[in-house]
Design an enzyme around this catalytic site. Structure first.
Site, PDB file in Angstrom:
ATOM      1  CD  GLU A 273       9.130  -1.398  11.191  1.00 56.91           C
ATOM      2  OE1 GLU A 273       9.011  -1.691  12.411  1.00 56.91           O
ATOM      3  OE2 GLU A 273       8.188  -0.941  10.509  1.00 56.91           O
TER       4      GLU A 273
ATOM      5  CG  ASP B 218      -0.232  -0.187   2.523  1.00 54.61           C
ATOM      6  OD1 ASP B 218       0.911  -0.694   2.519  1.00 54.61           O
ATOM      7  OD2 ASP B 218      -0.799   0.169   3.569  1.00 54.61           O
TER       8      ASP B 218
HETATM    9  C1  UGA Z   1       3.100  -0.633   9.564  1.00 51.88           C
HETATM   10  C2  UGA Z   1       4.484  -1.086   9.112  1.00 51.88           C
HETATM   11  O1  UGA Z   1       4.941  -0.298   8.041  1.00 51.88           O
HETATM   12  C3  UGA Z   1       4.404  -2.516   8.689  1.00 51.88           C
HETATM   13  O2  UGA Z   1       5.574  -2.913   8.084  1.00 51.88           O
HETATM   14  C4  UGA Z   1       4.111  -3.290   9.922  1.00 51.88           C
HETATM   15  O3  UGA Z   1       4.018  -4.660   9.592  1.00 51.88           O
HETATM   16  C5  UGA Z   1       2.792  -2.804  10.509  1.00 51.88           C
HETATM   17  O4  UGA Z   1       2.738  -1.387  10.662  1.00 51.88           O
HETATM   18  C6  UGA Z   1       2.628  -3.359  11.879  1.00 51.88           C
HETATM   19  O5  UGA Z   1       3.379  -2.908  12.759  1.00 51.88           O
HETATM   20  O6  UGA Z   1       1.790  -4.214  12.113  1.00 51.88           O
HETATM   21  P1  UGA Z   1       0.787  -0.382   8.281  1.00 51.88           P
HETATM   22  O7  UGA Z   1       0.703   0.477   7.083  1.00 51.88           O
HETATM   23  O8  UGA Z   1       0.239   0.125   9.531  1.00 51.88           O
HETATM   24  O9  UGA Z   1       2.295  -0.811   8.464  1.00 51.88           O
HETATM   25  O10 UGA Z   1       0.212  -1.850   8.039  1.00 51.88           O
HETATM   26  P2  UGA Z   1      -0.455  -2.509   6.767  1.00 51.88           P
HETATM   27  O11 UGA Z   1      -0.159  -1.770   5.536  1.00 51.88           O
HETATM   28  O12 UGA Z   1      -1.867  -2.808   7.109  1.00 51.88           O
HETATM   29  O13 UGA Z   1       0.327  -3.915   6.711  1.00 51.88           O
HETATM   30  C7  UGA Z   1       1.689  -4.035   6.364  1.00 51.88           C
HETATM   31  C8  UGA Z   1       1.844  -5.072   5.249  1.00 51.88           C
HETATM   32  O14 UGA Z   1       1.381  -6.332   5.700  1.00 51.88           O
HETATM   33  C9  UGA Z   1       1.070  -4.729   3.993  1.00 51.88           C
HETATM   34  O15 UGA Z   1       1.851  -5.035   2.865  1.00 51.88           O
HETATM   35  C10 UGA Z   1      -0.162  -5.627   4.081  1.00 51.88           C
HETATM   36  O16 UGA Z   1      -0.641  -6.021   2.817  1.00 51.88           O
HETATM   37  C11 UGA Z   1       0.342  -6.815   4.888  1.00 51.88           C
HETATM   38  N1  UGA Z   1      -0.697  -7.417   5.746  1.00 51.88           N
HETATM   39  C12 UGA Z   1      -1.494  -6.640   6.533  1.00 51.88           C
HETATM   40  C13 UGA Z   1      -0.845  -8.790   5.765  1.00 51.88           C
HETATM   41  O17 UGA Z   1      -0.147  -9.505   5.043  1.00 51.88           O
HETATM   42  N2  UGA Z   1      -1.813  -9.331   6.586  1.00 51.88           N
HETATM   43  C14 UGA Z   1      -2.630  -8.581   7.367  1.00 51.88           C
HETATM   44  O18 UGA Z   1      -3.490  -9.153   8.070  1.00 51.88           O
HETATM   45  C15 UGA Z   1      -2.467  -7.201   7.333  1.00 51.88           C
HETATM   46 MN    MN Z   2       0.568   0.100   5.120  1.00 52.67          MN
END
Ligand code: UGA
Ligand code: MN
Length: 373
Positions: free
Chosen positions: A314, A231
């Site tokens: 991270e 995203d």
């Molecule tokens: C932030 C960080 O940038 C992420 O790298 C981190 O994993 C996340 O917070 C966290 O601490 O949990 P954020 O933008 O808040 O990211 O989170 P998302 O964009 O919802 O998810 C990060 C990535 O994991 C995305 O590429 C998303 O597609 C993936 N994701 C999310 C999954 O594979 N499974 C899920 O249930 C949710």
């Molecule tokens: Mn994100």
């Protein structure tokens, strides 16, 4: 010079310029189409593949233009009895005008230099870039991956590891990946049940990224890898930067929050700490989009992995790369003065309702619905 001859020459110049401008605009679109189809072919209006040569796409457009100018002048020379000397001069003038235009278009900005062509010539010589992208099924998944794939299609020698937090791979994702012509792996790595059931913040994308690391250990021998969430928004210049990574590189990330930024702090040209909205006692308070690692460096650290600890992914991963200290960080993006990665977020949406087949069962909507996840 005779009045009629003068008028004729002005008309020729006008015609040539119109042709030239037309090809300048259509040519660039043509390049992009050819890359979307795997770099070796373009599609016509009916979707049939049109073969094109191995030549650099940008040069090809240039050559077509040059040939057109020569032909147009020659036609006028024949039809109106223009002297060969005047024709040669006219051709020369038009070509130098055309070249000047190409040069200024190319030098307009840093990004415009990163045309598909510039990179195409480098393809054979650059080491691979492994892009590890966690993703999961939701209404935004296909649009996010479409956006991201079109960015990666402008980068040479990318190997995209798309890893779904899922039990079964989403077929719409597979189709999308196949269409890009990129080298890719479509893997699955579901989040373990115990984290899924946990209340509060979940370690999102961790199982996916660890699966990516496992794939790299088993299959990659050189190059650089980068964790790129599906995203976020990436400037194509970022990928040229991270190729320079010897061990671990870092660079600023734009955040669409009050804090605005996550970046290493540089004072008097050297590393002086981290700027991030959430330090939380982390040794490496950085964003997931703010660092890249060399494949060799990872392979020398067989135990490196990402912890299932929300907010500390991270930091935990970078600490697992020990021995590695903040002073060893390689600072990219002009010593951390440019934002080339943006931590963007898309509004979450409810899944769409099923189609009323009684009403729409025999319409195009059935096919369209199959493209939505
Ligand atoms: C932030 C960080 O940038 C992420 O790298 C981190 O994993 C996340 O917070 C966290 O601490 O949990 P954020 O933008 O808040 O990211 O989170 P998302 O964009 O919802 O998810 C990060 C990535 O994991 C995305 O590429 C998303 O597609 C993936 N994701 C999310 C999954 O594979 N499974 C899920 O249930 C949710
Ligand atoms: Mn994100």
């Amino acid at each position: 010079m005779k009045r009629s001859l003068k008028m004729g020459m002005i008309a020729v110049v006008g015609i040539c310029l119109i042709f030239y401008q037309y090809h300048l605009s259509t040519g660039i679109r043509f390049d992009q189409v050819s890359i979307f189809n795997g770099g070796a072919a373009a599609a016509d209006d009916n979707g049939n593949l049109l073969p094109i040569g191995d030549e650099d796409a940008y040069v090809r457009v240039h050559k077509i233009t040059e040939e057109m100018i020569r032909k147009a002048v020659f036609r006028v020379q024949k039809a109106n009895g223009l002297s060969p000397d005047v024709s040669a001069m006219l051709t020369q003038e038009l070509l130098s005008y055309a070249n000047k235009n190409f040069d200024s278009a190319e030098n307009n900005s840093r990004v415009s230099r990163l045309t598909p062509t510039t990179m195409a010539t480098r393809e054979e010589t650059v080491d691979p870039l492994y892009i590890i992208t966690p993703t999961y099924r939701r209404p935004e998944q296909i649009p996010e991956l479409t956006r991201m794939s079109h960015t990666l299609m402008l980068v040479k020698n990318v190997h995209w590891l798309v890893i779904e937090d899922a039990i079964v791979a989403t077929k719409q994702v597979t189709r999308l990946l196949e269409r890009t012509g990129l080298k890719f792996e479509h893997l699955i790595a579901p989040m373990p049940e115990k984290y899924k059931l946990k209340k509060g913040a979940k370690p999102r994308g961790v199982s996916n990224r660890n699966r990516g690391l496992q794939w790299i250990r088993a299959n990659a021998t050189n190059g650089v890898f980068y964790f790129a969430d599906d995203d976020n928004t990436y400037d194509i210049a970022l990928f040229e930067e991270i190729r320079k990574t010897r061990k671990v590189s870092m660079f600023p990330v734009g955040l669409c929050t009050k804090f605005g930024l996550s970046s290493p702090i540089i004072k008097n040209g050297t590393f002086a700490g981290f700027y991030d909205g959430w330090i939380a006692g982390r040794k490496f308070p950085v964003d997931m989009a703010g660092f890249a690692v060399s494949v060799n460096f990872l392979r020398q650290r067989p135990n490196a992995s990402m912890p299932y600890r929300a907010g500390f992914e991270e930091d935990g991963f970078l600490k697992s790369l020990a021995p590695f200290e903040p002073r060893e960080i390689e600072l990219l993006a002009d010593n951390c003065t440019r934002i080339l990665a943006w931590h963007t977020q898309t509004k979450k949406n409810e899944p769409s309702a099923p189609l009323d087949m009684k009403l729409y069962g025999s319409t195009n909507l059935v096919k369209l619905k199959q493209q939505i996840v």
